[in-house]
Design an enzyme around this catalytic site. Structure first.
Site, PDB file in Angstrom:
ATOM      1  N   ASN A  10       0.852  -1.188   0.000  1.00 50.26           N
ATOM      2  CA  ASN A  10       0.000   0.000   0.000  1.00 50.26           C
ATOM      3  C   ASN A  10       0.893   1.245   0.000  1.00 50.26           C
ATOM      4  O   ASN A  10       1.720   1.419   0.909  1.00 50.26           O
ATOM      5  CB  ASN A  10      -0.898  -0.044   1.249  1.00 50.26           C
ATOM      6  N   ASP A  12      -0.087   4.489  -0.050  1.00 48.34           N
ATOM      7  CA  ASP A  12      -0.785   5.722   0.360  1.00 48.34           C
ATOM      8  C   ASP A  12       0.142   6.720   1.061  1.00 48.34           C
ATOM      9  O   ASP A  12       0.071   7.928   0.835  1.00 48.34           O
ATOM     10  CB  ASP A  12      -1.915   5.404   1.347  1.00 48.34           C
ATOM     11  N   HIS A  13       0.990   6.194   1.948  1.00 49.14           N
ATOM     12  CA  HIS A  13       1.733   7.127   2.800  1.00 49.14           C
ATOM     13  C   HIS A  13       2.981   7.708   2.140  1.00 49.14           C
ATOM     14  O   HIS A  13       3.579   8.642   2.676  1.00 49.14           O
ATOM     15  CB  HIS A  13       1.974   6.509   4.172  1.00 49.14           C
ATOM     16  N   ARG A  21       4.263  18.687   1.513  1.00 49.85           N
ATOM     17  CA  ARG A  21       4.942  19.845   0.937  1.00 49.85           C
ATOM     18  C   ARG A  21       4.201  20.435  -0.262  1.00 49.85           C
ATOM     19  O   ARG A  21       4.619  21.438  -0.822  1.00 49.85           O
ATOM     20  CB  ARG A  21       6.362  19.449   0.504  1.00 49.85           C
ATOM     21  N   HIS A  46      -5.477   3.776  -1.890  1.00 53.01           N
ATOM     22  CA  HIS A  46      -6.801   4.168  -1.391  1.00 53.01           C
ATOM     23  C   HIS A  46      -7.070   5.616  -1.788  1.00 53.01           C
ATOM     24  O   HIS A  46      -6.436   6.530  -1.266  1.00 53.01           O
ATOM     25  CB  HIS A  46      -6.798   4.003   0.142  1.00 53.01           C
ATOM     26  N   ARG A  48      -9.167   8.364  -1.156  1.00 52.09           N
ATOM     27  CA  ARG A  48     -10.175   8.761  -0.166  1.00 52.09           C
ATOM     28  C   ARG A  48     -11.007   9.918  -0.707  1.00 52.09           C
ATOM     29  O   ARG A  48     -10.551  10.682  -1.560  1.00 52.09           O
ATOM     30  CB  ARG A  48      -9.499   9.172   1.149  1.00 52.09           C
ATOM     31  N   ARG A  52      -6.765  12.937   0.735  1.00 53.58           N
ATOM     32  CA  ARG A  52      -5.693  13.385   1.633  1.00 53.58           C
ATOM     33  C   ARG A  52      -4.336  12.769   1.283  1.00 53.58           C
ATOM     34  O   ARG A  52      -3.315  13.322   1.628  1.00 53.58           O
ATOM     35  CB  ARG A  52      -6.045  13.103   3.088  1.00 53.58           C
ATOM     36  N   HIS A  53      -4.319  11.614   0.651  1.00 50.75           N
ATOM     37  CA  HIS A  53      -3.009  11.097   0.201  1.00 50.75           C
ATOM     38  C   HIS A  53      -3.023  10.820  -1.312  1.00 50.75           C
ATOM     39  O   HIS A  53      -2.567  11.661  -2.079  1.00 50.75           O
ATOM     40  CB  HIS A  53      -2.508   9.913   1.053  1.00 50.75           C
ATOM     41  N   GLU A  73      -8.486   0.652  -3.464  1.00 53.03           N
ATOM     42  CA  GLU A  73      -9.230   0.654  -2.205  1.00 53.03           C
ATOM     43  C   GLU A  73     -10.133   1.879  -2.199  1.00 53.03           C
ATOM     44  O   GLU A  73      -9.676   2.980  -2.528  1.00 53.03           O
ATOM     45  CB  GLU A  73      -8.201   0.707  -1.073  1.00 53.03           C
ATOM     46  N   THR A 103      -7.320   6.837  10.105  1.00 54.99           N
ATOM     47  CA  THR A 103      -7.116   5.725   9.196  1.00 54.99           C
ATOM     48  C   THR A 103      -8.404   4.913   9.191  1.00 54.99           C
ATOM     49  O   THR A 103      -9.382   5.323   9.818  1.00 54.99           O
ATOM     50  CB  THR A 103      -5.895   4.892   9.630  1.00 54.99           C
ATOM     51  N   THR A 104      -8.410   3.788   8.465  1.00 55.44           N
ATOM     52  CA  THR A 104      -9.646   3.022   8.375  1.00 55.44           C
ATOM     53  C   THR A 104      -9.898   2.291   9.688  1.00 55.44           C
ATOM     54  O   THR A 104      -9.229   1.320  10.011  1.00 55.44           O
ATOM     55  CB  THR A 104      -9.544   2.023   7.205  1.00 55.44           C
ATOM     56  N   GLU A 154     -11.074  -9.208   3.057  1.00 56.38           N
ATOM     57  CA  GLU A 154      -9.815  -8.844   3.708  1.00 56.38           C
ATOM     58  C   GLU A 154     -10.135  -8.649   5.184  1.00 56.38           C
ATOM     59  O   GLU A 154     -10.954  -7.799   5.542  1.00 56.38           O
ATOM     60  CB  GLU A 154      -9.223  -7.573   3.099  1.00 56.38           C
ATOM     61  N   HIS A 197      -3.784  -4.262   7.788  1.00 63.07           N
ATOM     62  CA  HIS A 197      -3.889  -3.110   8.675  1.00 63.07           C
ATOM     63  C   HIS A 197      -2.982  -3.275   9.893  1.00 63.07           C
ATOM     64  O   HIS A 197      -3.229  -4.106  10.750  1.00 63.07           O
ATOM     65  CB  HIS A 197      -5.309  -2.816   9.157  1.00 63.07           C
ATOM     66  N   GLY A 198      -1.939  -2.454   9.895  1.00 62.59           N
ATOM     67  CA  GLY A 198      -1.054  -2.397  11.056  1.00 62.59           C
ATOM     68  C   GLY A 198      -0.009  -3.497  11.123  1.00 62.59           C
ATOM     69  O   GLY A 198       0.695  -3.605  12.129  1.00 62.59           O
ATOM     70  N   GLY A 219       1.241  -1.333   4.342  1.00 61.97           N
ATOM     71  CA  GLY A 219       1.704  -0.036   3.880  1.00 61.97           C
ATOM     72  C   GLY A 219       2.466   0.766   4.910  1.00 61.97           C
ATOM     73  O   GLY A 219       3.684   0.940   4.818  1.00 61.97           O
ATOM     74  N   HIS A 220       1.756   1.250   5.930  1.00 61.53           N
ATOM     75  CA  HIS A 220       2.319   2.260   6.817  1.00 61.53           C
ATOM     76  C   HIS A 220       3.647   1.856   7.433  1.00 61.53           C
ATOM     77  O   HIS A 220       4.620   2.624   7.424  1.00 61.53           O
ATOM     78  CB  HIS A 220       1.293   2.597   7.912  1.00 61.53           C
TER      79      HIS A 220
HETATM   80  N1  PXP Z   1      -5.826  -3.021   3.903  1.00 56.93           N
HETATM   81  C1  PXP Z   1      -6.787  -2.092   4.011  1.00 56.93           C
HETATM   82  C2  PXP Z   1      -8.154  -2.436   3.543  1.00 56.93           C
HETATM   83  C3  PXP Z   1      -6.508  -0.817   4.558  1.00 56.93           C
HETATM   84  O1  PXP Z   1      -7.488   0.093   4.683  1.00 56.93           O
HETATM   85  C4  PXP Z   1      -5.199  -0.519   4.936  1.00 56.93           C
HETATM   86  C5  PXP Z   1      -4.879   0.842   5.459  1.00 56.93           C
HETATM   87  O2  PXP Z   1      -5.029   1.771   4.454  1.00 56.93           O
HETATM   88  C6  PXP Z   1      -4.219  -1.501   4.770  1.00 56.93           C
HETATM   89  C7  PXP Z   1      -4.566  -2.748   4.273  1.00 56.93           C
HETATM   90  C8  PXP Z   1      -2.788  -1.252   5.099  1.00 56.93           C
HETATM   91  O3  PXP Z   1      -2.653  -0.943   6.433  1.00 56.93           O
HETATM   92  P1  PXP Z   1      -1.289  -0.374   6.953  1.00 56.93           P
HETATM   93  O4  PXP Z   1      -1.005   0.868   6.193  1.00 56.93           O
HETATM   94  O5  PXP Z   1      -1.531  -0.158   8.407  1.00 56.93           O
HETATM   95  O6  PXP Z   1      -0.248  -1.444   6.690  1.00 56.93           O
END
Ligand code: PXP
Length: 249
Positions: A10, A12-13, A21, A46, A48, A52-53, A73, A103-104, A154, A197-198, A219-220
């Site tokens: 992912n 996004d970040h 910036r 994702h 959104r 935002r990202h 996403e 976050t979600t 998921e 997630h996480g 991702g994060h």
């Molecule tokens: N899967 C889904 C559906 C998510 O919403 C997210 C967070 O955007 C992730 C995976 C990835 O989570 P993380 O960025 O915490 O690894």
């Protein structure tokens, strides 16, 4: 041994840092290409509602340029579904989306939103997207996902990862069990089961031992780890952690 787990990255970040910036760097699409070169099996982004990202132009470029599957996403809104119909990503992962959340938080309420979701899932499927529903690892949403005809679920790993991070051993054990039995139930209903997630190296290694999981989306943690060891090395280390976990099933 169960099959090799797929790793979706992912990005996004990377866009979060770019947007801080207001310019064009770092480019999340460049990160996506690098992730694929490092062994990612797919890319998740994702878009959104508040942009935002990831932005629309990023999604367009990802859909055009990627050599591996794109997982779009999105909230289950008509705007996003129309975009998926136009861009034709490999997969569409429906997530709950509240403007105020960081976050979600929590899975999609598939039981409460059944009427809203059914026609939107049908539209995405008609557009050729493999639909995935991001849900809590509980019986009712998993059964409803199957009833709604989504081929993929998921499972939200956030509560488990938080319990691990806070050293809450008992809660972590209970959350792991929820994920393990949720994955088994999903697979028994014919669903392909993903998780995300996480997740970090340690939690991904542990969860990879559950044979019903087919794919992790992460991702994060990896974007954070990239600051210290680089994105490519972070992805390779994650791949290794997942393979080690899977090998020990
Ligand atoms: N899967 C889904 C559906 C998510 O919403 C997210 C967070 O955007 C992730 C995976 C990835 O989570 P993380 O960025 O915490 O690894």
């Amino acid at each position: 041994m169960a099959e090799r787990l797929r790793l979706g990255i992912n990005i996004d970040h990377v866009a979060t840092v770019r947007n801080a910036r207001g310019g064009a760097l770092p480019d999340p699409v460049r990160a996506a290409h690098l992730a694929i070169a490092a062994g990612a099996d797919g890319i998740t982004a994702h878009l959104r509602e508040d942009r935002r990202h990831i932005r629309d132009a990023d999604m367009e470029r990802l859909a055009r340029e990627l050599t591996k599957p794109l997982n779009f996403e999105m909230g289950a809104t008509d705007e996003m579904i129309a975009l998926a119909e136009r861009l034709g990503p490999h997969a569409a992962c429906l997530v709950p989306e509240k403007r105020e959340e960081r976050t979600t938080e929590g899975g999609l309420d598939v039981v409460g939103q059944r009427e809203h979701l059914a026609p939107r899932i049908a539209r995405l499927k008609a557009a050729g997207c493999r639909v995935s529903l991001f849900i809590e690892p509980d019986k009712a949403p998993i059964a409803m996902a199957a009833e709604l005809g989504a081929p993929v679920i998921e499972l939200h790993t956030g509560s488990w990862c938080e319990a691990l991070a806070h050293g809450e051993a008992e809660k972590a054990q209970a959350e792991f069990e929820r994920l393990r039995s949720g994955a088994a139930l999903g697979a028994s209903l014919g669903l392909e089961v993903h998780a995300g997630h996480g997740l970090d190296f340690d939690s991904a290694r542990r969860l990879a031992r559950v044979p019903e999981f087919v794919e992790f989306n992460i991702g994060h943690f990896l974007v954070g780890e990239a600051i210290f060891i680089g994105l490519e090395a972070a992805i390779r280390q994650m791949r290794k952690a997942m393979d080690e976990g899977r090998a020990s099933t």
